[in-house]
Each structure stands twice: as structure tokens, then as C-alpha cells.
Design an enzyme around this catalytic site. Structure first.
Site, PDB file in Angstrom:
ATOM      1  N   TRP A 198       0.800  -1.226   0.000  1.00  0.00           N
ATOM      2  CA  TRP A 198       0.000   0.000   0.000  1.00  0.00           C
ATOM      3  C   TRP A 198       0.835   1.279   0.000  1.00  0.00           C
ATOM      4  O   TRP A 198       0.290   2.362  -0.167  1.00  0.00           O
ATOM      5  CB  TRP A 198      -0.924   0.020   1.225  1.00  0.00           C
TER       6      TRP A 198
ATOM      7  N   LYS B  30      -2.976  -9.095  -6.910  1.00  0.00           N
ATOM      8  CA  LYS B  30      -3.776  -8.699  -5.751  1.00  0.00           C
ATOM      9  C   LYS B  30      -3.239  -7.385  -5.210  1.00  0.00           C
ATOM     10  O   LYS B  30      -2.087  -7.282  -4.805  1.00  0.00           O
ATOM     11  CB  LYS B  30      -3.737  -9.748  -4.639  1.00  0.00           C
TER      12      LYS B  30
ATOM     13  N   ALA C 202      -3.229  -4.157  -2.464  1.00  0.00           N
ATOM     14  CA  ALA C 202      -3.377  -4.037  -1.018  1.00  0.00           C
ATOM     15  C   ALA C 202      -4.799  -3.589  -0.688  1.00  0.00           C
ATOM     16  O   ALA C 202      -5.362  -2.728  -1.372  1.00  0.00           O
ATOM     17  CB  ALA C 202      -2.366  -3.044  -0.469  1.00  0.00           C
TER      18      ALA C 202
ATOM     19  N   GLY D 171      -5.246 -10.298   2.539  1.00  0.00           N
ATOM     20  CA  GLY D 171      -4.147 -11.249   2.464  1.00  0.00           C
ATOM     21  C   GLY D 171      -4.510 -12.663   2.858  1.00  0.00           C
ATOM     22  O   GLY D 171      -4.205 -13.614   2.119  1.00  0.00           O
TER      23      GLY D 171
ATOM     24  N   GLU E 161      10.353  -8.853  -2.030  1.00  0.00           N
ATOM     25  CA  GLU E 161      10.965  -7.567  -1.696  1.00  0.00           C
ATOM     26  C   GLU E 161      10.348  -7.156  -0.373  1.00  0.00           C
ATOM     27  O   GLU E 161       9.179  -6.796  -0.297  1.00  0.00           O
ATOM     28  CB  GLU E 161      10.704  -6.540  -2.810  1.00  0.00           C
TER      29      GLU E 161
ATOM     30  N   CYS F 142      10.180   0.971   2.630  1.00  0.00           N
ATOM     31  CA  CYS F 142      10.959  -0.184   3.055  1.00  0.00           C
ATOM     32  C   CYS F 142      12.440   0.141   3.132  1.00  0.00           C
ATOM     33  O   CYS F 142      13.179  -0.431   3.941  1.00  0.00           O
ATOM     34  CB  CYS F 142      10.715  -1.363   2.119  1.00  0.00           C
TER      35      CYS F 142
ATOM     36  N   LYS G 171       0.397   1.471  15.560  1.00  0.00           N
ATOM     37  CA  LYS G 171       1.671   0.772  15.685  1.00  0.00           C
ATOM     38  C   LYS G 171       2.819   1.764  15.874  1.00  0.00           C
ATOM     39  O   LYS G 171       3.700   1.570  16.717  1.00  0.00           O
ATOM     40  CB  LYS G 171       1.924  -0.087  14.442  1.00  0.00           C
TER      41      LYS G 171
ATOM     42  N   GLU H 184      11.410  -2.496  12.191  1.00  0.00           N
ATOM     43  CA  GLU H 184      10.986  -1.600  11.112  1.00  0.00           C
ATOM     44  C   GLU H 184       9.722  -0.868  11.558  1.00  0.00           C
ATOM     45  O   GLU H 184       8.634  -1.446  11.577  1.00  0.00           O
ATOM     46  CB  GLU H 184      10.739  -2.383   9.828  1.00  0.00           C
TER      47      GLU H 184
END
Length: 533
Positions: A200, A224, A226, A257, A300, A334, A384, A431
């Protein structure tokens, strides 16, 4: 991520934002820089309609087999943008059947490479034509600044497809000398039906990274998107069909997912899986692929990339680049330079200037002109990140600025800077995927190499130094798939991207991405009385 040196373009664009009060009633109005405790204004109405919310299977927009839909939300407010068809295993089966028929019987792999190239080039032209609508949808669904989407990301999608179009008729094998009277040749053949699962944070760019090389090499696709950001993949797929893509070659299934994604990864008639996302989900994808038909998988995944500022660095430039490396796209990258290692001789100066830069960062409605920083993508990500910030405070890192949400609605978080961070702190290990800069101190190069490599990840790294010897030492010593020297987030179409260790398997972009979608076949033919061997 972009087909030009986006780091410099975006950094210059965002750092030079003008702070002023402008007309507050129109799209593209000037932004007032507000403090981290100011409430946000009413959001701007995006200048684009929602036209595609169904699944795309065999060239047609259709409802899900169950008839179910799910809401896609505006991260500025948490309000529903649209209800999108929710695909599951039955829809994946339909999409895979269409892709299989298009590959086995349809025109795509039998079409000349030149004709495939022309379709990809026509699509790139359509992306240019629809740039503003695609950018508005991307911003509305994801929360990234509209200027970033319109001026950098959507143009890079067109550039990426032109790059892959250029490769389509240049994929060929070799003739191989062998001992004895044999003619030996290698054929590079499309792998078949490719299952692709995209994230996303950069929906359109990830669409291009996956779909471009797969189509250029003659494969068919079930993609597919997100569940947080399904809108632009459907719009882009419609444009690809407008460019001449035959039915069934590209199928889009929106969904979750554990249902649609798992069905795709474990499908017995899918020949290859490509996934971009978290390392935890990547494990699941690889396991499902192995347990089904042992299909090859490229991944990835996540990162915790070091950004190393050496003692000879120009501190002002290093601060700006480190700021960009971390806060770009709300920190939702990322490859973000999320561990900022700074030499002890310049550490204190760097921390003060990094704090000041974060406090100057313009946060607000991403449709406003001059905004650098929009909301996080959804409530899960928002919560988060706040938990990680709390962890940093509780572990005795120094909170230099930020650390809280902004406003009472939407998913805005203050740009946050921690200093005095230690390697064993959670904020230095995990992360975070959000606007949280962690600044660590180092003394010697050997020390920082060891600490930088002391992670399960190996996606990227940044080095900031005036010394060519230091740069050479660090670029070879760092265990990462990409090392940027005195720059960051340079994602040209030809530059391969991927990770070491638990940051993934395989490479995206460039010639290396074509290998993901090809199989090599050796053909050996006996020769009778050859003139030469």
C-alpha cells in the site's frame, strides 16, 4: 520507485515549500505551516471520481463471487471513500483460469515482442494523459502528498513502462558450443501465469515494478492489490486494456491477504509469485508457494537501513538528506534510512539541526500545495507507530521533538526525532515504517560497519562522506542490496533493487527483474556431417 533521481527532485521540492496563508477554498491552495498541536482544517475534496471498484477478470469489471465488498478509507479522516469488491478464493480461481487461458491459448505470448512493446508504450502515453487523476486517487487512498504523486510518482510509472517496452524485443538466448556434433541453443521463455501481490505504500509504482517486466516477457498476470489502496491498480489496468492489452492477460483481484492473497500464493495453476511487503508476510507467502506446486518466489521485504554520517560530512547537507531518507512518504518506505549513525565529532550539531528540520516539516492535508507530510495510511499503522514512540520514550532514548498524534481525526503523527538511541532498543531494531528518526552515535568506521550490519535486514544503506576511500570501504562492507553515497532513494528504472538476508529474494527493476519472469530452455540438435563445430 522513480525513473529519475527522485531524491534530489523531491528533497528540493519539499524543503523549499513556501509557508503562507492562501486561498483556503480551492484545490492546490497554499498551506499554513501549523504547530504539532494545531487541529487540522476540513479536508479538500479530491478532484477525481471513483469509477472502478469491481474486480477485473478476463478483461471485464465484475462483482466478487460472494457479492461482498469492503470499505477503502480516506486516511485524512478515516471516512469511507468507496466500497470495493472483496475477492476471495473463488475469485482468484476465476482470475487464474482467465490468465491460464490467455497464456495457453490467447494472443499475448504468441504476439510478436514488438507488438507487446507497442501496447506498453501506448499505456505509458495514457498514464501521462491521466496523470492528474491517477495522482489524485493515489493521494486520496494513501495519504501521500499530491505534489509528490503528480510530479514524481505517476511520471515514473510511465517511464518504467517505457523502459520495459524497450526490453520486450531484446530478450533472446545464446548459441552454445558443445563437445561433439550438436547445435545447442538456449531459449528464454515466459514462465506462465504470474501471481503478484503489491503493498500500500507506493501502489502505482509497485504496480509498475511488477506488471511491467511480467508483460514485457510475455506472461499473464493475476495481481492482488493491497486492501488499503485498491483504487489506482484498477484505474491503471483499465488504461492498459484501452492501450490494447488482450482480455485475461492482466487480472486484478482486490481483497485481503489471508483470503485472496493466500489463495493466490497457494494456487496450483500459478507458475510464479512476486510479493512486496513485510518480512513476516513474506515468510507466509514463501511457505504457501512451497507447499503447493513449489512455484518460484521473489520477495521484496522490510528493512532497517543505516544512514551513516561521517566526521568529514557537511552537516547541513547531511541533515537534509537524512531527513529526506527517513521522513519521505511519511516514513512508510521499506528502504527508509531509519538508523541514522552520526560520528561523535558532529553528533551534537547534527541532532540539533535534525530536530529543527523536523519541526519545520509541513504536515497537513496532502492535497494542499506545499505540504511535505500527510497522514499515515490507516489506523493500524497509526497505532503501531505510536506504540513504537512510547517504547522509545520508555527505553530512555531522548525525545527531541514530536512523539504524538496531530488533530482529532485522521492518522496524522508529528515528525519525531530520538537521540541517544542504543542498538538494543526496539526503535533501533524493528521496522517502524513511520516518521520516527532514530539517531545513534559512533566513533570508528570498523565499529559502525559492525553495528550497521547487526540486523536481520539488508535492504539499503546510505553513506555521507567527502572521502572516496571511506565511501569505497563502507559500500563494500555494508551487507545491503543498495548503497547510496551522498544521495538517497535514487530509483532509476535501470537500477536493480532488492535485499540481502531477510530483506528479500531476487531483484526488482533493471535487466535483473526480467529474469524473474523467464525460464531458460536448452535445445540440443544432432548434426550430420557439419561443416564446423
Amino acid at each position: 520507485m522513480a525513473a529519475r533521481r527522485i531524491s534530489g527532485v523531491i528533497a528540493r521540492s519539499l524543503s523549499s515549500s513556501i509557508v503562507s496563508r492562501g486561498n483556503r477554498s480551492n484545490f492546490g491552495r497554499e498551506v499554513q505551516r501549523f504547530s504539532t498541536v494545531a487541529a487540522l482544517e476540513e479536508p479538500i475534496t479530491p478532484p477525481v471520481g471513483i469509477n472502478y471498484t469491481q474486480l477485473l477478470i478476463d478483461g471485464k469489471f465484475v462483482d466478487s463471487a460472494s457479492g461482498k465488498t469492503f470499505p477503502t478509507l480516506d486516511p485524512r479522516t478515516g471516512d469511507v471513500i468507496a466500497n470495493v469488491a472483496e475477492g476471495d478464493a473463488e475469485d482468484v480461481n476465476r482470475a487464474v483460469s482467465a490468465a491460464r487461458k490467455a497464456f495457453d491459448e490467447g494472443p499475448w505470448p504468441k504476439m510478436t515482442a514488438y507488438e507487446r512493446s507497442r501496447i506498453l508504450l501506448r499505456f505509458a502515453d495514457l498514464v501521462d494523459k491521466h496523470n492528474d487523476d491517477l495522482a489524485a486517487l493515489e493521494t486520496w487512498n494513501n495519504g501521500k502528498p499530491y505534489e509528490q504523486a503528480a510530479r514524481i510518482e505517476v511520471p515514473s510509472v510511465a517511464r518504467l513502462f517505457r523502459y520495459y517496452a524497450g526490453w520486450a524485443d531484446k530478450i533472446h538466448g545464446l548459441t552454445v558450443p558443445a563437445d561433439g556434433p550438436y547445435h545447442v541453443q538456449t531459449l528464454h521463455e515466459p514462465i506462465g501465469v504470474a501471481g503478484q501481490i503489491i503493498p500500500w505504500n507506493f501502489p502505482l509504482i509497485m504496480f509498475a515494478w511488477k506488471v511491467g517486466p511480467a508483460l514485457a516477457t510475455g506472461n499473464t498476470i493475476v495481481l492482488k492489490s493491497a486492501e488499503q489502496t485498491p483504487l489506482t491498480a484498477l484505474y491503471a489496468a483499465k488504461l492498459l486494456h484501452e492501450a490494447g492489452l488482450p482480455p485475461g492477460v492482466l487480472n486484478i483481484v482486490s481483497g485481503y491477504g489471508p483470503t485472496a492473497g493466500a489463495a493466490l500464493a497457494s494456487h496450483m495453476d500459478v507458475d510464479k509469485i512476486a510479493f512486496t511487503g513485510s518480512t513476516a508476510t513474506g515468510r507466509i507467502v514463501q511457505e504457501l508457494a512451497a507447499k503447493s506446486n513449489l512455484k518460484p518466489v521473489t520477495l521484496e521485504l522490510g528493512g532497517k537501513s543505516p544512514f551513516i554520517v561521517c566526521e568529514d560530512a557537511n552537516v547541513d547537507r547531511a541533515v537534509e538528506l537524512a531527513h529526506f531518507a527517513l521522513f519521505f512518504n511519511q516514513g512508510q518506505c521499506c528502504a527508509a534510512g531509519s538508523r541514522t549513525f552520526v560520528h561523535e565529532r558532529v553528533y551534537d550539531e547534527f541532532v540539533e539541526k535534525a530536530k529543527a528540520r523536523a519541526q519545520r516539516r509541513t504536515v497537513g492535508d496532502p492535497f494542499q500545495k506545499g505540504i511535505e507530510h500527510g497522514p499515515q495510511v490507516d489506523s493500524d499503522q497509526f497505532e503501531k507507530i505510536l506504540r513504537y514512540i512510547k517504547s522509545g520514550i520508555e527505553s530512555d532514548a531522548t525525545l527531541e521533538c514530536g512523539g504524538d498524534k496531530i488533530g482529532s481525526k485522521g492518522y496524522y503523527i508529528q515528525p519525531t526525532v530520538f537521540s541517544n538511541v542504543k542498538d538494543d532498543m526496539l526503535i533501533a531494531q524493528d521496522e517502524i515504517f513511520g516518521p520516527v528518526q532514530t539517531i545513534l552515535k559512533f566513533k570508528e568506521l570498523d565499529e559502525v560497519i559492525k553495528r550497521a550490519n547487526m540486523t536481520r535486514y539488508g535492504l539499503a544503506a546510505g553513506v555521507f562522506t567527502k572521502s572516496i576511500d571511506t565511501a569505497n570501504m563502507l559500500t563494500r562492507a555494508l551487507r545491503a542490496g543498495t548503497v547510496w553515497v551522498n544521495c538517497y532513494d535514487v530509483f532509476d528504472a535501470a537500477i536493480p533493487f532488492g535485499g540481502y538476508k531477510m530483506s528479500g529474494i531476487g531483484r526488482e527493476k533493471g535487466i535483473y527483474s526480467l529474469h524473474n519472469y523467464l525460464q531458460v530452455k536448452a535445445v540440443v540438435t544432432s548434426l550430420e556431417n557439419p561443416a564446423w563445430l
